[in-house]
Design a protein around this motif. Structure first.
Motif, mmCIF file in Angstrom:
data_model
loop_
_atom_site.group_PDB
_atom_site.id
_atom_site.type_symbol
_atom_site.label_atom_id
_atom_site.label_comp_id
_atom_site.label_asym_id
_atom_site.label_seq_id
_atom_site.Cartn_x
_atom_site.Cartn_y
_atom_site.Cartn_z
ATOM 1 N N CYS A 76 96.427 21.132 21.213
ATOM 2 C CA CYS A 76 96.152 20.170 20.295
ATOM 3 C C CYS A 76 97.511 20.210 19.540
ATOM 4 O O CYS A 76 97.638 19.159 18.718
ATOM 5 C CB CYS A 76 95.125 21.032 19.369
ATOM 6 N N GLU A 79 99.482 17.576 21.306
ATOM 7 C CA GLU A 79 98.751 16.192 21.075
ATOM 8 C C GLU A 79 99.294 15.329 19.747
ATOM 9 O O GLU A 79 99.786 14.247 19.460
ATOM 10 C CB GLU A 79 97.421 16.097 21.346
ATOM 11 N N ASP A 80 99.269 16.397 18.805
ATOM 12 C CA ASP A 80 99.478 15.872 17.463
ATOM 13 C C ASP A 80 101.022 15.868 17.136
ATOM 14 O O ASP A 80 101.367 14.944 16.394
ATOM 15 C CB ASP A 80 98.969 16.953 16.392
ATOM 16 N N ARG A 81 101.716 16.691 17.783
ATOM 17 C CA ARG A 81 103.258 16.399 17.575
ATOM 18 C C ARG A 81 103.925 15.390 18.229
ATOM 19 O O ARG A 81 104.872 15.112 17.713
ATOM 20 C CB ARG A 81 103.651 18.024 17.689
ATOM 21 N N PRO A 83 102.431 12.373 19.447
ATOM 22 C CA PRO A 83 101.548 11.274 19.633
ATOM 23 C C PRO A 83 102.109 10.065 20.546
ATOM 24 O O PRO A 83 101.053 9.376 21.001
ATOM 25 C CB PRO A 83 101.097 10.788 18.120
#
Ligand SMILES: N[C@@H](CCC(=O)N[C@@H](CS)C(=O)NCC(=O)O)C(=O)O
Length: 232
Positions: A76, A79-81, A83
């Motif tokens: 996660c 994925e978030d860091r 994008p």
């Protein structure tokens, strides 16, 4: 300058032998994102080396100024860091479904494989880890010498448990569809655990799961296929 990215990665007595299913999920996720990482070999009893992460298990990823533990939380985070790099989940719905794949592999495949692999893992880990490993694993699975009741039966059980995966892979090349993504890596980590620690043939060549595993072994220039395995 970009800060260094470091992954604490479970190792055997031979530090090139990296066999943790959860660390493999993270290795594949980093490769999918195209992110370089320096792996640090870590043994079961080296708790002080990862004390900064405020827990006692690997994988632990140090990504610049951020420390993340737990393979799902690391996925996660990536994925978030990052994008703009290839997506691990393909959106919110995919994140939810990938979490199910990860949970299915952990809840269903880990206990079956553990009964098959623990004796050989005990043989390949560092001397300083052996008593700790035996004590913690025997609490959960019983005496190592009595495992498994029969390799054939246990492999049969494993193949049976793979039915949902097999049914999907008979219809599409990857769990995530046409291309691999985190749902695939979450399950593939289990196969790397077995590949690196045991000589048992878990799958028939005609099995759709076998072909899928081959494709993932070849992914990212053969990152997983090149990984050192136990010498049988
Ligand atoms: N849910 C965690 C599980 C992590 C885990 O169980 N790691 C094992 C290696 S595969 C570990 O660090 N074991 C150390 C110990 O048993 O003390 C994840 O997905 O990262």
């Amino acid at each position: 300058m970009t800060a260094e990215r470091i992954l604490y990665d479970l190792a055997g007595a031979d530090e090139s032998l990296r066999f943790s299913p959860h660390c493999w999920k993270t290795r594949m996720a980093l490769a999918h994102k195209g992110l370089a990482v320096r792996t640090v070999p870590w043994r079961f009893t080296e708790k002080e080396a990862i004390a900064f992460s405020e827990q006692k298990l690997v994988p632990v990823l140090v990504d610049g100024d951020t420390t993340v533990s737990d393979s799902w939380r690391i996925a996660c985070h990536l994925e978030d860091r990052y994008p703009d790099r290839p997506s691990l989940f393909g959106g919110a719905i995919g994140r939810g479904v990938s979490r199910f794949a990860n949970g299915w592999a952990d809840a269903t495949l880990v206990p079956i494989l553990a009964r098959l692999l623990l004796p050989s893992i005990h043989a390949l880990i560092h001397e300083k880890d052996k008593d700790y490993f035996r004590a913690t694993r025997e609490k959960r699975f019983g005496p190592l010498e009595e495992l498994p009741p029969g390799y054939e039966a246990q492999i049969g059980l494993f193949r049976q448990a793979l039915q949902p995966l097999r049914q999907t892979l008979e219809r599409q090349p990857y769990l995530a569809g046409d291309q691999p993504a985190y749902a695939d890596y979450a399950v593939f980590g289990m196969f790397m655990w077995a590949r690196c620690t045991s000589a048992h043939a878990l799958l028939d060549e005609g099995d759709a799961v076998y072909a899928w595993r081959e494709r993932l072994l070849d992914a990212f220039d053969g990152l997983a296929r090149r990984a050192p395995m136990i010498r049988s």
